[in-house]
Structures are given as structure tokens and as C-alpha cells.
Write an enzyme that holds these catalytic residues in place. Structure first.
Site, short mmCIF file in Angstrom:
data_model
loop_
_atom_site.label_atom_id
_atom_site.label_comp_id
_atom_site.label_asym_id
_atom_site.label_seq_id
_atom_site.Cartn_x
_atom_site.Cartn_y
_atom_site.Cartn_z
N LYS A 160 0.83 -1.24 0.03
CA LYS A 160 0.04 -0.09 -0.03
C LYS A 160 1.07 1.23 -0.04
CE LYS A 160 -4.19 1.75 2.11
NZ LYS A 160 -4.89 2.08 0.97
N1 PMP Z 1 -7.59 -1.16 -3.43
C1 PMP Z 1 -7.23 0.36 -3.30
C2 PMP Z 1 -6.28 0.76 -4.37
C3 PMP Z 1 -7.10 0.65 -2.08
O1 PMP Z 1 -6.84 2.17 -1.98
C4 PMP Z 1 -7.93 0.08 -1.08
C5 PMP Z 1 -8.27 0.61 0.30
N2 PMP Z 1 -7.02 0.37 1.34
C6 PMP Z 1 -8.53 -1.16 -1.33
C7 PMP Z 1 -8.41 -1.80 -2.45
C8 PMP Z 1 -9.33 -1.92 -0.02
O2 PMP Z 1 -8.43 -2.40 1.02
P1 PMP Z 1 -8.84 -2.50 2.34
O3 PMP Z 1 -10.31 -3.20 2.26
O4 PMP Z 1 -7.89 -3.30 3.10
O5 PMP Z 1 -9.09 -1.11 2.74
#
Ligand code: PMP
Length: 296
Positions: A160
Site C-alpha cells: 500500500k
Molecule cells: N484497493 C485500493 C487501491 C485501495 O486503496 C484500498 C483501500 N485500502 C483497497 C483496495 C481496499 O483495501 P482495504 O479493504 O484493506 O481497505
């Protein structure tokens, strides 16, 4: 009421390299490596009724994201968990969004950054429905992004990492400039991938279909929704999905910490209904995070 002040001009405290500091003093220098070369990673997590949902999973992902960018965050997962809980307690909020961020500092300028100090900050604020309440009722209107998710051999796609959001911002700006809520992104092969900040699920004949996360984030919400669906005996197929198939899906929804479970009404020329299964999983998710449903 949401706070409309800029994000650097608010009250409260931000956890910054080990201590809670006044919000407006949580600053960095312009010659910070991360600002120039995107050497930063972050998390997004929500507290519901005074508890951060799946906190340790988020802290673990933060540490892993840093490692994928070649740095070790100088705090353990347990220490990051404790810091996040301290921010929650200090905020006075029961519900809200929390943003941990780790980045390379200003000891070195140029592409190399091995000698930079790794910093960690954690802020929290009140953040309601990411797409607004109306989107939840009517479903989002998405366009197809001109930007594609990069191949894993061109970027650390499991991280991330802030740098990966450059194309997400471009994609979302492009969508909003043309009156859409957001964009559906394909991957470098042309397969259906995800939204600009959320994962994608489709419904057909009572089963869920979701793209295999092999070049984008395998969201914590995504995995939670897969569990919730399986608990209900709903089949979940993780697989490659090509755009040609979009025609055949009845429902489409996005999942993410900020987005939670949000129905989609259209993506490009493909239309979907805000259907019962989507709304059921949305309810299950909100019940789970608010501890009206048990964790297993
Ligand atoms: N894809 C992207 C590009 C994101 O920014 C997020 C948000 N973190 C997600 C998917 C979903 O991840 P999560 O459910 O862990 O928040």
C-alpha cells in the site's frame, strides 16, 4: 458535521515518531525523500464504536508495505497497534478513520535513500460514507479508467505504497471531471481489476465473482466480505475476469475500509441493479464491524 478545514489546520493530536504532538505541529521539511520519490507507505483503518476493526491486520500490512519498499519501520506491529489505540483514545472519537503513514526522511536527496530515517505518523479524523449516502442508495456511477493497474514486475503492487496512488488520483480526477463518481480500473493485461481505492465484486445467479488480486491490493474488507459470503453459503469465485463478462453480471459492488460495501449502478456502458445480495452483504459487514455479528 464533517470538518471542512484543511487537513493541516485542525485541533487535536497526531502521533509522530513516538509521541502525540499538537495537530498543526506534525510537519515535515520540503526536502523529504518521500515527497520527491514516493518512498512512503500508509494504511487506512476505521474505528467503529470505539474499536479499530482488524487493527493488527492493518499494522502488519503497513510493516509489510515498508519492507516491499526496502525499509523497516522502527516499531513492531504490537507497538504500532498500541500507538493507534493511543490516537483513538486521544481523539475522543468512537467512529472515525485512521491514517498511519511511514516515510523516508530528509537525510539524503537523490534517488538513493538508504540513509534516510524512517518516520511514522498516525492521524485520525471523523469520516462518514466515503462516497456519500446517496451513492449507497442509488449505486455509484463509474467510468472505465484510461489508466491501468501496473504489472507486478513494474511496481511493488502488493504494497500500500503512496506511489501507486498516482494513477488512482489521475483516474478519479478524470472520472469526476466527466461527472462520474469513480472509475473501474483494468489491469495491464486488460482484465477487470478494481476501483481507485476499493476492490470489486460481481454477482451472477446468486454467486460472487471477484478478480484475483495478483497486481492490486487484496483488501482486508475484500477478505472479510468473502468470509461473510461463505458463512451464508454463497459461492465465491476468485478468478480472472475479462470486460466481456461484465454484461452478464447482475450486481456490482466495491469494498474497502473507506468505501465499506458500496453498490455500483453502472460502469461504462454496463448497468447493474442495487440488489438484495449486495445490500445483505453490506448489512453483514456493518453488523460485523459494529460487533452486532460475531467474528467467526
Ligand atoms: N484497493 C485500493 C487501491 C485501495 O486503496 C484500498 C483501500 N485500502 C483497497 C483496495 C481496499 O483495501 P482495504 O479493504 O484493506 O481497505
Amino acid at each position: 458535521m464533517a470538518d471542512l478545514r484543511p487537513y493541516d489546520d485542525r485541533d487535536g493530536k497526531i502521533w509522530f515518531d513516538g509521541a502525540l504532538v499538537p495537530w498543526r505541529e506534525a510537519n515535515v521539511h520540503v526536502l523529504t525523500h518521500a515527497l520527491h520519490y514516493a518512498s512512503s507507505v500508509f494504511e487506512g483503518q476505521r474505528a467503529y464504536s470505539g474499536e479499530i476493526f482488524k487493527l493488527t491486520e492493518h499494522s502488519e500490512r503497513l510493516v509489510k508495505s515498508g519492507k516491499l519498499l526496502g525499509f523497516d519501520i522502527p516499531y513492531s506491529v504490537a507497538e504500532i497497534d498500541r500507538a493507534c489505540n493511543a490516537v483513538l483514545a486521544d481523539s475522543g472519537l468512537e467512529d472515525g478513520y485512521m491514517r498511519p503513514l511511514a516515510w523516508r526522511g530528509s537525510e539524503q536527496m537523490g534517488v538513493s535513500g538508504q540513509r534516510t530515517k524512517i518516520h511514522l505518523a498516525i492521524a485520525m479524523w471523523d469520516w462518514g460514507a466515503y462516497f456519500g449516502e446517496e451513492a449507497v442508495r442509488k449505486g455509484l456511477r463509474l467510468t472505465i479508467s484510461p489508466w491501468r493497474r501496473p504489472a507486478p514486475y513494474t511496481a511493488p503492487t502488493e504494497s500500500k505504497a503512496s506511489g501507486l496512488y498516482m494513477i488512482c488520483t489521475l483516474a478519479r480526477h478524470d472520472a469526476q471531471a466527466r461527472g462520474f463518481d469513480d472509475a473501474l480500473m483494468f489491469d495491464w493485461r486488460g482484465r477487470v481489476a478494481e476501483g481507485t481505492g476499493a476492490n470489486a465484486f460481481f454477482v451472477r445467479d446468486g454467486a460472487l465473482h471477484t478478480p484475483t488480486p495478483d497486481c492490486f491490493l487484496d483488501g482486508i474488507t475484500r477478505r472479510t466480505v468473502i468470509d461473510l459470503a461463505r458463512r451464508r453459503g454463497i459461492a465465491v469465485h476468485e478468478r480472472a475476469i475479462w470486460p466481456e463478462e461484465l454484461e452478464s453480471f447482475e450486481q456490482f459492488f466495491l469494498t474497502g475500509t473507506a468505501a465499506e460495501v458500496t453498490p455500483v449502478a453502472s460502469a461504462g456502458s454496463w448497468n447493474f441493479e442495487v440488489g438484495d445480495l449486495t445490500l445483505q452483504l453490506r448489512k453483514d459487514y456493518l453488523d460485523l464491524v459494529n460487533r452486532r455479528l460475531s467474528n467467526s
